[in-house]
Motif scaffolding. Structure first.
Motif, PDB file in Angstrom:
ATOM      1  N   LYS A   1      46.841  -3.233 -83.203  1.00  0.00           N
ATOM      2  CA  LYS A   1      45.554  -2.544 -83.284  1.00  0.00           C
ATOM      3  C   LYS A   1      44.380  -3.525 -83.237  1.00  0.00           C
ATOM      4  N   ARG A   2      44.538  -4.714 -83.813  1.00  0.00           N
ATOM      5  CA  ARG A   2      43.474  -5.725 -83.790  1.00  0.00           C
ATOM      6  C   ARG A   2      43.146  -6.192 -82.375  1.00  0.00           C
ATOM      7  N   LEU A   3      44.113  -6.120 -81.478  1.00  0.00           N
ATOM      8  CA  LEU A   3      43.870  -6.527 -80.091  1.00  0.00           C
ATOM      9  C   LEU A   3      42.871  -5.599 -79.403  1.00  0.00           C
ATOM     10  N   ASN A   4      42.817  -4.350 -79.878  1.00  0.00           N
ATOM     11  CA  ASN A   4      41.891  -3.353 -79.357  1.00  0.00           C
ATOM     12  C   ASN A   4      41.988  -3.233 -77.835  1.00  0.00           C
ATOM     13  N   LYS A   5      43.230  -3.148 -77.349  1.00  0.00           N
ATOM     14  CA  LYS A   5      43.485  -3.024 -75.916  1.00  0.00           C
ATOM     15  C   LYS A   5      44.522  -1.931 -75.698  1.00  0.00           C
ATOM     16  N   PRO A   6      44.502  -1.320 -74.506  1.00  0.00           N
ATOM     17  CA  PRO A   6      45.578  -0.382 -74.185  1.00  0.00           C
ATOM     18  C   PRO A   6      46.901  -1.141 -74.113  1.00  0.00           C
ATOM     19  N   VAL A   7      47.996  -0.406 -74.248  1.00  0.00           N
ATOM     20  CA  VAL A   7      49.324  -1.016 -74.298  1.00  0.00           C
ATOM     21  C   VAL A   7      50.254  -0.335 -73.299  1.00  0.00           C
ATOM     22  N   ILE A   8      51.067  -1.144 -72.638  1.00  0.00           N
ATOM     23  CA  ILE A   8      52.170  -0.645 -71.812  1.00  0.00           C
ATOM     24  C   ILE A   8      53.441  -1.139 -72.498  1.00  0.00           C
ATOM     25  N   ALA A   9      54.187  -0.222 -73.102  1.00  0.00           N
ATOM     26  CA  ALA A   9      55.416  -0.593 -73.804  1.00  0.00           C
ATOM     27  C   ALA A   9      56.593  -0.534 -72.841  1.00  0.00           C
ATOM     28  N   HIS A  10      57.513  -1.483 -72.987  1.00  0.00           N
ATOM     29  CA  HIS A  10      58.736  -1.436 -72.179  1.00  0.00           C
ATOM     30  C   HIS A  10      59.899  -2.022 -72.956  1.00  0.00           C
ATOM     31  N   CYS A  11      61.105  -1.708 -72.481  1.00  0.00           N
ATOM     32  CA  CYS A  11      62.332  -2.233 -73.088  1.00  0.00           C
ATOM     33  C   CYS A  11      63.350  -2.445 -71.965  1.00  0.00           C
ATOM     34  N   ALA A  12      64.617  -2.276 -72.258  1.00  0.00           N
ATOM     35  CA  ALA A  12      65.640  -2.462 -71.233  1.00  0.00           C
ATOM     36  C   ALA A  12      65.801  -1.213 -70.365  1.00  0.00           C
ATOM     37  N   SER A  13      65.802  -0.034 -70.992  1.00  0.00           N
ATOM     38  CA  SER A  13      66.075   1.192 -70.247  1.00  0.00           C
ATOM     39  C   SER A  13      64.995   2.252 -70.350  1.00  0.00           C
ATOM     40  N   GLY A  14      64.106   2.140 -71.308  1.00  0.00           N
ATOM     41  CA  GLY A  14      63.062   3.131 -71.507  1.00  0.00           C
ATOM     42  C   GLY A  14      63.209   3.934 -72.789  1.00  0.00           C
TER      43      GLY A  14
ATOM     44  N   GLN B   1      60.295   5.410 -77.942  1.00  0.00           N
ATOM     45  CA  GLN B   1      60.120   5.467 -79.398  1.00  0.00           C
ATOM     46  C   GLN B   1      58.875   4.679 -79.809  1.00  0.00           C
ATOM     47  N   ALA B   2      58.694   3.513 -79.227  1.00  0.00           N
ATOM     48  CA  ALA B   2      57.526   2.683 -79.536  1.00  0.00           C
ATOM     49  C   ALA B   2      56.243   3.404 -79.140  1.00  0.00           C
ATOM     50  N   THR B   3      56.261   4.068 -78.000  1.00  0.00           N
ATOM     51  CA  THR B   3      55.091   4.807 -77.529  1.00  0.00           C
ATOM     52  C   THR B   3      54.715   5.898 -78.525  1.00  0.00           C
ATOM     53  N   GLN B   4      55.700   6.607 -79.026  1.00  0.00           N
ATOM     54  CA  GLN B   4      55.440   7.665 -80.017  1.00  0.00           C
ATOM     55  C   GLN B   4      54.825   7.084 -81.293  1.00  0.00           C
ATOM     56  N   ILE B   5      55.378   5.981 -81.762  1.00  0.00           N
ATOM     57  CA  ILE B   5      54.859   5.337 -82.984  1.00  0.00           C
ATOM     58  C   ILE B   5      53.419   4.883 -82.774  1.00  0.00           C
ATOM     59  N   LEU B   6      53.169   4.228 -81.648  1.00  0.00           N
ATOM     60  CA  LEU B   6      51.829   3.704 -81.378  1.00  0.00           C
ATOM     61  C   LEU B   6      50.807   4.827 -81.198  1.00  0.00           C
ATOM     62  N   LYS B   7      51.175   5.871 -80.461  1.00  0.00           N
ATOM     63  CA  LYS B   7      50.262   7.007 -80.276  1.00  0.00           C
ATOM     64  C   LYS B   7      49.923   7.650 -81.613  1.00  0.00           C
ATOM     65  N   ALA B   8      50.939   7.793 -82.474  1.00  0.00           N
ATOM     66  CA  ALA B   8      50.723   8.403 -83.792  1.00  0.00           C
ATOM     67  C   ALA B   8      49.776   7.574 -84.651  1.00  0.00           C
ATOM     68  N   ASN B   9      49.617   6.305 -84.290  1.00  0.00           N
ATOM     69  CA  ASN B   9      48.742   5.404 -85.036  1.00  0.00           C
ATOM     70  C   ASN B   9      47.462   5.066 -84.268  1.00  0.00           C
ATOM     71  N   GLY B  10      47.119   5.895 -83.297  1.00  0.00           N
ATOM     72  CA  GLY B  10      45.844   5.772 -82.612  1.00  0.00           C
ATOM     73  C   GLY B  10      45.747   4.724 -81.526  1.00  0.00           C
ATOM     74  N   VAL B  11      46.874   4.228 -81.039  1.00  0.00           N
ATOM     75  CA  VAL B  11      46.855   3.218 -79.984  1.00  0.00           C
ATOM     76  C   VAL B  11      46.944   3.919 -78.620  1.00  0.00           C
ATOM     77  N   ASP B  12      46.134   3.487 -77.668  1.00  0.00           N
ATOM     78  CA  ASP B  12      46.169   3.986 -76.294  1.00  0.00           C
ATOM     79  C   ASP B  12      47.357   3.312 -75.615  1.00  0.00           C
ATOM     80  N   VAL B  13      48.433   4.065 -75.399  1.00  0.00           N
ATOM     81  CA  VAL B  13      49.690   3.480 -74.929  1.00  0.00           C
ATOM     82  C   VAL B  13      50.385   4.388 -73.928  1.00  0.00           C
ATOM     83  N   ILE B  14      51.086   3.751 -72.977  1.00  0.00           N
ATOM     84  CA  ILE B  14      51.985   4.476 -72.079  1.00  0.00           C
ATOM     85  C   ILE B  14      53.346   3.807 -72.143  1.00  0.00           C
ATOM     86  N   ASN B  15      54.355   4.581 -71.791  1.00  0.00           N
ATOM     87  CA  ASN B  15      55.716   4.070 -71.727  1.00  0.00           C
ATOM     88  C   ASN B  15      55.946   3.499 -70.333  1.00  0.00           C
TER      89      ASN B  15
END
Length: 102
Positions: A58-71, A76-90
């Protein structure tokens, strides 16, 4: 336009829009997976550490593109981040995201 080109073309456009907005790439895989192969300049925060490191993102104050091995973990990370007010896509799996970044 076929289904796959529709889906992946859309992913590529959305990814590029986020990159243009200054998004960071967040790798939520393990350290071992990251060490074996990763996207250049990706920030590693394993999914298991994400909740305890939310303020760091959150301190970075930037949008986020989350990724892993398969999606799955990045979803899950996208859901957590969105629930905490982060602008994120999977960004999905590493191969999908690499293609979208080309």
């Amino acid at each position: 336009m076929g289904l796959f080109s529709f889906l992946f073309g859309n992913k590529k456009n959305q990814t590029q829009q986020y990159i243009n907005k200054g998004a960071i790439i967040l790798d939520v895989r393990t350290q071992k997976e990251y060490d074996a192969r990763h996207i250049e300049k990706a920030t590693l925060i394993p999914l298991s550490e994400l909740k305890s490191r939310l303020q760091e993102i959150k301190r970075l104050n930037k949008p986020v593109i989350a990724h892993c091995a398969s999606g799955i973990r990045s979803s899950q990370a996208t859901q957590i981040l969105k629930a905490n007010g982060v602008d994120v896509i999977n960004g999905g799996g590493i191969n999908t995201l690499k293609k979208a970044l080309e």
